[in-house]
Write a protein that holds these residues in place. Structure first.
Motif, mmCIF file in Angstrom:
data_model
loop_
_atom_site.group_PDB
_atom_site.id
_atom_site.type_symbol
_atom_site.label_atom_id
_atom_site.label_comp_id
_atom_site.label_asym_id
_atom_site.label_seq_id
_atom_site.Cartn_x
_atom_site.Cartn_y
_atom_site.Cartn_z
ATOM 1 N N ASN A 8 0.823 -1.208 0.000
ATOM 2 C CA ASN A 8 0.000 0.000 0.000
ATOM 3 C C ASN A 8 0.860 1.262 0.000
ATOM 4 O OD1 ASN A 8 -2.340 -1.466 0.011
ATOM 5 N ND2 ASN A 8 -2.631 -1.358 2.235
ATOM 6 N N PHE A 9 1.975 1.181 0.724
ATOM 7 C CA PHE A 9 2.858 2.352 0.773
ATOM 8 C C PHE A 9 3.506 2.600 -0.586
ATOM 9 C CE2 PHE A 9 7.134 4.126 1.330
ATOM 10 C CZ PHE A 9 6.801 5.351 1.867
ATOM 11 N N ALA A 10 4.053 1.520 -1.146
ATOM 12 C CA ALA A 10 4.734 1.654 -2.429
ATOM 13 C C ALA A 10 3.737 1.868 -3.562
ATOM 14 C CB ALA A 10 5.594 0.424 -2.702
ATOM 15 N N ARG A 11 2.573 1.206 -3.458
ATOM 16 C CA ARG A 11 1.530 1.286 -4.492
ATOM 17 C C ARG A 11 2.116 1.035 -5.872
ATOM 18 N NH1 ARG A 11 -4.172 1.569 -3.647
ATOM 19 N NH2 ARG A 11 -4.424 2.215 -1.505
ATOM 20 N N LEU A 12 2.943 0.012 -5.993
ATOM 21 C CA LEU A 12 3.587 -0.277 -7.259
ATOM 22 C C LEU A 12 2.586 -0.635 -8.337
ATOM 23 C CD1 LEU A 12 6.592 -2.351 -5.892
ATOM 24 C CD2 LEU A 12 6.537 0.067 -6.517
ATOM 25 N N ASP A 13 1.386 -1.054 -7.923
ATOM 26 C CA ASP A 13 0.364 -1.438 -8.889
ATOM 27 C C ASP A 13 -0.578 -0.292 -9.218
ATOM 28 O OD1 ASP A 13 -0.702 -1.304 -6.378
ATOM 29 O OD2 ASP A 13 -2.153 -2.936 -6.712
ATOM 30 N N GLN A 14 -0.266 0.908 -8.730
ATOM 31 C CA GLN A 14 -1.216 2.018 -8.920
ATOM 32 C C GLN A 14 -0.475 3.351 -8.855
ATOM 33 O OE1 GLN A 14 -4.323 2.181 -6.037
ATOM 34 N NE2 GLN A 14 -5.706 3.267 -7.390
ATOM 35 N N SER A 15 -0.223 3.978 -10.026
ATOM 36 C CA SER A 15 0.467 5.269 -10.075
ATOM 37 C C SER A 15 -0.438 6.370 -10.598
ATOM 38 C CB SER A 15 1.707 5.166 -10.970
ATOM 39 O OG SER A 15 1.331 4.806 -12.290
ATOM 40 N N GLU A 16 -1.678 6.027 -10.950
ATOM 41 C CA GLU A 16 -2.614 7.025 -11.452
ATOM 42 C C GLU A 16 -3.544 7.473 -10.325
ATOM 43 O OE1 GLU A 16 -2.374 8.243 -14.455
ATOM 44 O OE2 GLU A 16 -0.713 6.895 -14.929
ATOM 45 N N LYS A 17 -4.329 8.500 -10.641
ATOM 46 C CA LYS A 17 -5.292 8.997 -9.667
ATOM 47 C C LYS A 17 -6.371 7.952 -9.402
ATOM 48 C CE LYS A 17 -5.691 13.976 -9.103
ATOM 49 N NZ LYS A 17 -6.556 15.158 -9.315
ATOM 50 N N ASP A 18 -6.816 7.943 -8.149
ATOM 51 C CA ASP A 18 -7.865 7.006 -7.795
ATOM 52 C C ASP A 18 -8.668 7.606 -6.653
ATOM 53 O OD1 ASP A 18 -9.447 4.808 -7.757
ATOM 54 O OD2 ASP A 18 -7.983 3.481 -6.800
ATOM 55 N N THR A 19 -9.894 7.141 -6.501
ATOM 56 C CA THR A 19 -10.729 7.578 -5.381
ATOM 57 C C THR A 19 -10.593 6.558 -4.265
ATOM 58 O OG1 THR A 19 -12.271 8.659 -6.893
ATOM 59 C CG2 THR A 19 -13.044 8.218 -4.660
ATOM 60 N N VAL A 20 -10.014 6.985 -3.146
ATOM 61 C CA VAL A 20 -9.658 6.031 -2.080
ATOM 62 C C VAL A 20 -10.080 6.564 -0.714
ATOM 63 C CG1 VAL A 20 -7.675 5.148 -3.375
ATOM 64 C CG2 VAL A 20 -7.370 7.066 -1.792
ATOM 65 N N ASP A 21 -10.048 5.644 0.244
ATOM 66 C CA ASP A 21 -10.231 5.980 1.654
ATOM 67 C C ASP A 21 -8.839 6.236 2.226
ATOM 68 O OD1 ASP A 21 -10.719 6.218 4.330
ATOM 69 O OD2 ASP A 21 -11.732 4.277 4.545
ATOM 70 N N ILE A 22 -8.537 7.478 2.567
ATOM 71 C CA ILE A 22 -7.173 7.806 3.001
ATOM 72 C C ILE A 22 -6.831 7.141 4.332
ATOM 73 C CG2 ILE A 22 -7.116 10.004 1.776
ATOM 74 C CD1 ILE A 22 -7.571 11.355 4.524
ATOM 75 N N HIS A 23 -7.829 6.706 5.063
ATOM 76 C CA HIS A 23 -7.534 6.030 6.330
ATOM 77 C C HIS A 23 -6.769 4.727 6.099
ATOM 78 C CE1 HIS A 23 -11.330 8.362 7.495
ATOM 79 N NE2 HIS A 23 -10.314 8.975 8.095
ATOM 80 N N GLU A 24 -7.012 4.088 4.941
ATOM 81 C CA GLU A 24 -6.269 2.871 4.632
ATOM 82 C C GLU A 24 -4.784 3.172 4.502
ATOM 83 O OE1 GLU A 24 -7.867 1.099 1.168
ATOM 84 O OE2 GLU A 24 -9.829 0.624 2.063
ATOM 85 N N GLY A 25 -4.469 4.285 3.831
ATOM 86 C CA GLY A 25 -3.073 4.684 3.695
ATOM 87 C C GLY A 25 -2.439 5.019 5.030
ATOM 88 N N ILE A 26 -3.209 5.688 5.904
ATOM 89 C CA ILE A 26 -2.693 6.029 7.234
ATOM 90 C C ILE A 26 -2.411 4.759 8.037
ATOM 91 C CG2 ILE A 26 -3.235 7.167 9.416
ATOM 92 C CD1 ILE A 26 -4.882 9.213 7.806
ATOM 93 N N GLU A 27 -3.345 3.822 7.976
ATOM 94 C CA GLU A 27 -3.182 2.583 8.728
ATOM 95 C C GLU A 27 -1.998 1.770 8.209
ATOM 96 O OE1 GLU A 27 -4.679 1.559 11.488
ATOM 97 O OE2 GLU A 27 -5.761 3.469 11.530
ATOM 98 N N SER A 28 -1.856 1.705 6.895
ATOM 99 C CA SER A 28 -0.720 0.985 6.322
ATOM 100 C C SER A 28 0.591 1.604 6.777
ATOM 101 C CB SER A 28 -0.800 1.005 4.795
ATOM 102 O OG SER A 28 -1.936 0.314 4.335
ATOM 103 N N THR A 29 0.630 2.927 6.810
ATOM 104 C CA THR A 29 1.850 3.621 7.239
ATOM 105 C C THR A 29 2.139 3.334 8.707
ATOM 106 O OG1 THR A 29 1.379 5.379 5.639
ATOM 107 C CG2 THR A 29 2.976 5.873 7.358
ATOM 108 N N LEU A 30 1.106 3.343 9.544
ATOM 109 C CA LEU A 30 1.299 3.036 10.969
ATOM 110 C C LEU A 30 1.843 1.620 11.160
ATOM 111 C CD1 LEU A 30 -1.907 4.652 12.527
ATOM 112 C CD2 LEU A 30 0.457 5.429 12.788
ATOM 113 N N THR A 31 1.376 0.685 10.323
ATOM 114 C CA THR A 31 1.883 -0.686 10.412
ATOM 115 C C THR A 31 3.379 -0.737 10.095
ATOM 116 O OG1 THR A 31 -0.256 -1.603 9.787
ATOM 117 C CG2 THR A 31 1.668 -3.020 9.468
ATOM 118 N N LEU A 32 3.773 0.010 9.057
ATOM 119 C CA LEU A 32 5.181 -0.020 8.641
ATOM 120 C C LEU A 32 6.110 0.638 9.656
ATOM 121 C CD1 LEU A 32 4.880 0.767 4.814
ATOM 122 C CD2 LEU A 32 5.380 -1.429 5.892
ATOM 123 N N ILE A 33 5.622 1.635 10.387
ATOM 124 C CA ILE A 33 6.502 2.312 11.353
ATOM 125 C C ILE A 33 6.254 1.800 12.778
ATOM 126 C CG2 ILE A 33 6.572 4.385 9.886
ATOM 127 C CD1 ILE A 33 4.747 5.739 12.008
#
Length: 520
Positions: free
Chosen positions: A366-391
């Motif tokens: 999710n952090f790298a998002r290697l499968d997704q470099s274009e714009k998308d409509t997302v729930d930003i909480h998923e990105g926050i949670e993924s980041t918290l997991t990594l740190i």
């Protein structure tokens, strides 16, 4: 003739003589036989600066300079023959050698029955001076017009065949009338050449501009206007400029502008590519910093899986031995039940370890998002949670994470870029807390904007450094720690999303970063 008639005649003669005597012009009576002066009025005395007694008997040409005597004699002879003569601008020579400019008219008249030549001299000094002043003004104007860097010409007789009544030197240089020079038109017939631009009115008085291309390739611009002179006659004024070089430069400028726009476009694409590379490099640097922590996070459940796998082998071997050596089925079932209970516990531990590994790997993805470099409509909480997991390794055992998620709308964004923003700010927040503290993450919506606030209870940022915090290369972490590009890239990413980022910080109390993003 009666006595009354004689009296009236005598009275009229006296009045006439007084008129002659006190005339504003000098009047002489000349003997036609010998050209001697026989009468001079008061003005004649003044003009010649001689008493009339000295004037009487002088030859008429003796009143003039030596170089004018022949002219005066010729006029005298003409009057004797034709009874009238005139000559302008003669000089009366005075005793002090000064002269007075006069116009002279001579007429044969009869006075008291005798034919005499009446010579009238009119002082034209003032008129001469005015004419000289006028000529000086005209010469000055001509000099000014000749010094103009443009051609200037005037035409008259506009209702018939126009005539050139003035052209300055520059206009003559621009055009030639030589019949041998077929490459040039004269300016007043230049309309025969190709018209490039015509009848462009530039003011309310009817002034307009035309441009003509001459056979030799030059481009001439004509500014044409019309005025009435002192005699109420129409005059055409033309100002002519050679704009060939200007038009060439304009074309070069247009070409240069097009080339510049193309180069700017190419350079912009290069810069965008460099910026993308820089963002990706910073992301890789951030991932590199996470490797040790993530490796430890994965190593713990992997160790459990490996240890459990060894136990599985040992349990399976014991079960095999028990089955082979057991004679009592009741004893066998009891031993197996105990082993299966231990195996269930091992399965639970394995499942937990596997879920932990899957979560960490998914967070990395999710952090790298290697499968997704274009714009998308997302729930930003998923990105926050993924980041918290990594740190997690940065915050465990010392930092409490408080979450206040009130944002319910999805955001149209570049998810991989926003994940990088969250990673940078959260790692900075964790590193700012030296011992124990709290990081609070708050999301909410105001109108059509989404807000993400990330606060920490760390050491804060000095006020003197806050206005430089987003500058490239600036860091508060000391030499050799980080690239100094993290927050600069964060700022670029937020701007790229048409958003805004601000900070509020107080030393020894903590820092809050507020991110504002458009929802759509």
């Amino acid at each position: 003739m009666t006595n009354s008639d004689k009296h009236n005649h005598t009275d009229s003669m006296e009045k006439f003589q007084q008129m002659v005597e006190f005339s504003n012009d000098a009047i002489f009576l000349i003997d036609p036989d010998n050209a001697a002066i026989i009468y001079a009025n008061l003005k004649a005395e003044k003009y010649c600066q001689l008493d009339r007694e000295k004037l009487y008997g002088l030859k008429v040409w003796e009143l003039h300079p030596e170089d004018e005597k022949d002219k005066v004699q010729n006029v005298f002879e003409t009057v004797k023959k034709e009874s009238f003569g005139y000559h302008n601008e003669l000089n009366l020579l005075r005793p002090d050698k000064s002269t007075l400019v006069v116009d002279v008219s001579s007429t044969m008249i009869t006075c008291n029955g005798i034919q005499v030549i009446q010579r009238i001299c009119h002082d034209i000094t003032n008129r001469k001076k005015l004419m000289e002043d006028k000529q000086q003004i005209l010469d000055t104007f001509r000099l000014v017009l000749d010094m103009m860097p443009v051609g200037f010409g005037i035409r008259s007789d506009l209702n018939g065949t126009p005539k050139i009544i003035f052209e300055n030197i520059q206009l003559k240089k621009m055009f030639h009338t030589d019949d041998q020079d077929h490459n040039h038109d004269h300016w007043d017939i230049v309309g025969k050449s190709d018209v490039i631009c015509e009848n462009v009115v530039i003011d309310e008085n009817g002034t307009y501009v035309e441009e003509h291309k001459l056979p030799d390739g030059r481009i001439m611009q004509f500014t044409i206007s019309y005025i009435r002179d002192l005699y109420n006659e129409w005059r055409e004024l033309q100002i002519v400029r050679d704009v060939t070089k200007r038009r060439e430069l304009e074309q070069e400028l247009i070409s240069a502008k097009e080339n510049l726009e193309e180069k700017v476009k190419e350079r912009t694409l290069e810069l965008q590519e460099k910026q993308t590379q820089l963002i990706q490099a910073e992301k890789m640097a951030a991932l590199g910093n996470l490797v040790a922590g993530v490796a430890h996070e994965i190593n713990t459940p992997m160790g459990a899986l490996k240890s459990n796998n060894d136990l599985f082998k040992r349990y399976m071997l014991k079960i095999k031995n028990i089955i082979e050596s057991s004679e009592n089925s009741k004893q066998l079932m009891g031993s197996l039940a105990k082993f299966f209970e231990n195996i269930d516990k091992l399965n639970d531990i394995n499942e937990t370890a596997a879920e932990r590994i899957i979560k960490i790997v998914q967070s990395l993805k999710n952090f790298a998002r290697l499968d997704q470099s274009e714009k998308d409509t997302v729930d930003i909480h998923e990105g926050i949670e993924s980041t918290l997991t990594l740190i997690h390794h940065e915050i465990k055992n010392k930092i409490i994470i408080e979450k206040d998620y009130k944002l319910t709308s999805m955001i149209n964004c570049y998810p991989n870029q926003l994940n990088q923003v969250f990673m940078n700010i959260l790692v900075n927040a964790a590193q700012a807390i030296e011992k124990e503290g709290t990081i609070k993450i708050k999301t909410y919506q105001q109108y059509s904007s989404a807000y993400i606030e990330i606060s920490d209870t760390g050491k804060g940022i000095p006020e003197s450094e806050q206005n430089r915090i987003f500058d490239p290369g600036f860091t508060t972490k000391g030499v050799g720690i980080g690239t100094g590009l993290g927050l600069s890239i964060v700022h670029q990413i937020i701007q790229h999303h048409n958003g805004d980022i601000s900070l509020l910080s107080e030393e020894n109390k903590g820092t809050t970063f507020t991110i504002c993003l458009p929802i759509k």
